[in-house]
Design an enzyme around this catalytic site. Sequence first.
Site, PDB file in Angstrom:
ATOM      1  N   LEU A 198      -3.644   9.952 -24.079  1.00  9.66           N
ATOM      2  CA  LEU A 198      -3.265   9.636 -22.710  1.00  9.66           C
ATOM      3  C   LEU A 198      -4.439   9.754 -21.748  1.00  9.66           C
ATOM      4  O   LEU A 198      -4.607   8.923 -20.851  1.00  9.66           O
ATOM      5  CB  LEU A 198      -2.133  10.564 -22.254  1.00  9.66           C
ATOM      6  CG  LEU A 198      -0.723  10.187 -22.701  1.00  9.66           C
ATOM      7  CD1 LEU A 198       0.228  11.363 -22.473  1.00  9.66           C
ATOM      8  CD2 LEU A 198      -0.219   8.964 -21.960  1.00  9.66           C
ATOM      9  N   ASN A 203      -5.382  16.402 -17.078  1.00  8.56           N
ATOM     10  CA  ASN A 203      -4.637  16.007 -18.269  1.00  8.56           C
ATOM     11  C   ASN A 203      -4.854  16.931 -19.463  1.00  8.56           C
ATOM     12  O   ASN A 203      -4.040  16.941 -20.390  1.00  8.56           O
ATOM     13  CB  ASN A 203      -5.039  14.576 -18.651  1.00  8.56           C
ATOM     14  CG  ASN A 203      -4.464  14.150 -19.979  1.00  8.56           C
ATOM     15  OD1 ASN A 203      -3.276  13.857 -20.091  1.00  8.56           O
ATOM     16  ND2 ASN A 203      -5.303  14.124 -21.015  1.00  8.56           N
ATOM     17  N   TYR A 210       4.303  26.142 -23.181  1.00  5.91           N
ATOM     18  CA  TYR A 210       4.049  24.802 -22.649  1.00  5.91           C
ATOM     19  C   TYR A 210       5.015  24.471 -21.515  1.00  5.91           C
ATOM     20  O   TYR A 210       4.609  23.980 -20.455  1.00  5.91           O
ATOM     21  CB  TYR A 210       4.178  23.800 -23.793  1.00  5.91           C
ATOM     22  CG  TYR A 210       3.936  22.359 -23.424  1.00  5.91           C
ATOM     23  CD1 TYR A 210       2.660  21.892 -23.140  1.00  5.91           C
ATOM     24  CD2 TYR A 210       4.991  21.443 -23.397  1.00  5.91           C
ATOM     25  CE1 TYR A 210       2.441  20.566 -22.822  1.00  5.91           C
ATOM     26  CE2 TYR A 210       4.778  20.113 -23.092  1.00  5.91           C
ATOM     27  CZ  TYR A 210       3.507  19.681 -22.804  1.00  5.91           C
ATOM     28  OH  TYR A 210       3.296  18.356 -22.487  1.00  5.91           O
ATOM     29  N   LYS A 246       3.991  23.768 -17.603  1.00  2.23           N
ATOM     30  CA  LYS A 246       4.275  22.487 -16.962  1.00  2.23           C
ATOM     31  C   LYS A 246       5.225  22.645 -15.777  1.00  2.23           C
ATOM     32  O   LYS A 246       5.109  21.931 -14.776  1.00  2.23           O
ATOM     33  CB  LYS A 246       4.848  21.510 -17.989  1.00  2.23           C
ATOM     34  CG  LYS A 246       3.838  21.049 -19.040  1.00  2.23           C
ATOM     35  CD  LYS A 246       2.626  20.373 -18.421  1.00  2.23           C
ATOM     36  CE  LYS A 246       1.743  19.694 -19.462  1.00  2.23           C
ATOM     37  NZ  LYS A 246       0.543  19.064 -18.859  1.00  2.23           N
ATOM     38  N   THR A 278       1.836   9.863 -28.756  1.00  7.41           N
ATOM     39  CA  THR A 278       0.565  10.568 -28.843  1.00  7.41           C
ATOM     40  C   THR A 278       0.649  11.569 -29.984  1.00  7.41           C
ATOM     41  O   THR A 278       1.692  11.741 -30.614  1.00  7.41           O
ATOM     42  CB  THR A 278       0.261  11.335 -27.541  1.00  7.41           C
ATOM     43  OG1 THR A 278       1.189  12.417 -27.407  1.00  7.41           O
ATOM     44  CG2 THR A 278       0.363  10.423 -26.329  1.00  7.41           C
TER      45      THR A 278
END
Length: 337
Positions: free
Chosen positions: A31, A107, A173, A177, A207
């Site tokens: 990405l 990113n 994670y 986020k 991905t």
Amino acid sequence: MSNETLPNAPHPLDLDLTGKVAVVTGSGRGLGLAYAAALAAAGAAAGAAVVVNDLDAGVAGAAAAAIEAAGGRAVAVAAAVGTTEAAQALVDGAVEAFGRLDVMVTNAGILRDKVLWKMTDEDFDAVVATHLRGTFTCARAAAVRMREQGEGGRLIMIGSPAGQRGNFGQTNYAAAKAGIAAMVRTWAMELAKAGITVNAVIPIAATAMTETIPAFAPYVEAMRQGAPLPDFLRKGEGFGTAEDCAALIPFLASDAAAGVTGQCVGIGGDKLALWSHPQEVAVAYADGGWRPETIAAGWAAGVGREPQTVGVPASAVPAGAAPTPAVPAPAVPGEGK
């Protein structure tokens, strides 16, 4: 749909990033590389100049070279995102190579997936350091530079559906986020006077992080063999390629998005979406305040009558659907990952 048929279509120059300079962390592949390439191509003559970042200097250099071979301008800065020093090196790299900084895209990320009772301190700290602290340090360094320049700027932070809804096995994670979404809302207020917009992108794409999802894996493999992704994935799940997600980045970096800030915007496949901010969905009142017994007595018929869901919804694969060419789906991983 062409620009001519769009109501209030922006002038083409509003989307031209020529003369702008962007940093994209974690842009050696996947990405991040798609974001960097899209920024570099967003212009009539030339798009934004891009600082490509990766932990691996060879990967970063190859990505920068590919962007330049396609007609863009790029330099590589190898750094492990997370520390103040790494963030400053990225900003300094932009200024030294191109004289300024206009866009920061955060990113870079890693995964250390495990269920709560198996997750170690190291698993938690590593993910939070890269995603959450890395977003903070890079955004802070960029904001300082942009405010010094006095010409506004764009902070584009990369979130995840896991941060919006939670996800099994992703304590670290999802927490990072979710924190990014909260920081975006805060920074949008703090940086408004400086003309700096702050938004989060919530991408869904094929991905290395998503291709192991059992429901998606056979379709991703079929796509690599030349088969298109079916509509139930591109539209129903909003799942597509990294390039599908990349279209949102130049828009948010452009003058056309000057009035867009503090938002979490989802993109993937054929789908573009605006995520809601958390808000109260049910309220009750008790004269004189609440006691445990009155909460318990009224919960099921009161504020708790429609509990909120948790987790990213399971993929809905239509009955009889199979990728072409057919590829056997991998076994579902156990919960002890």
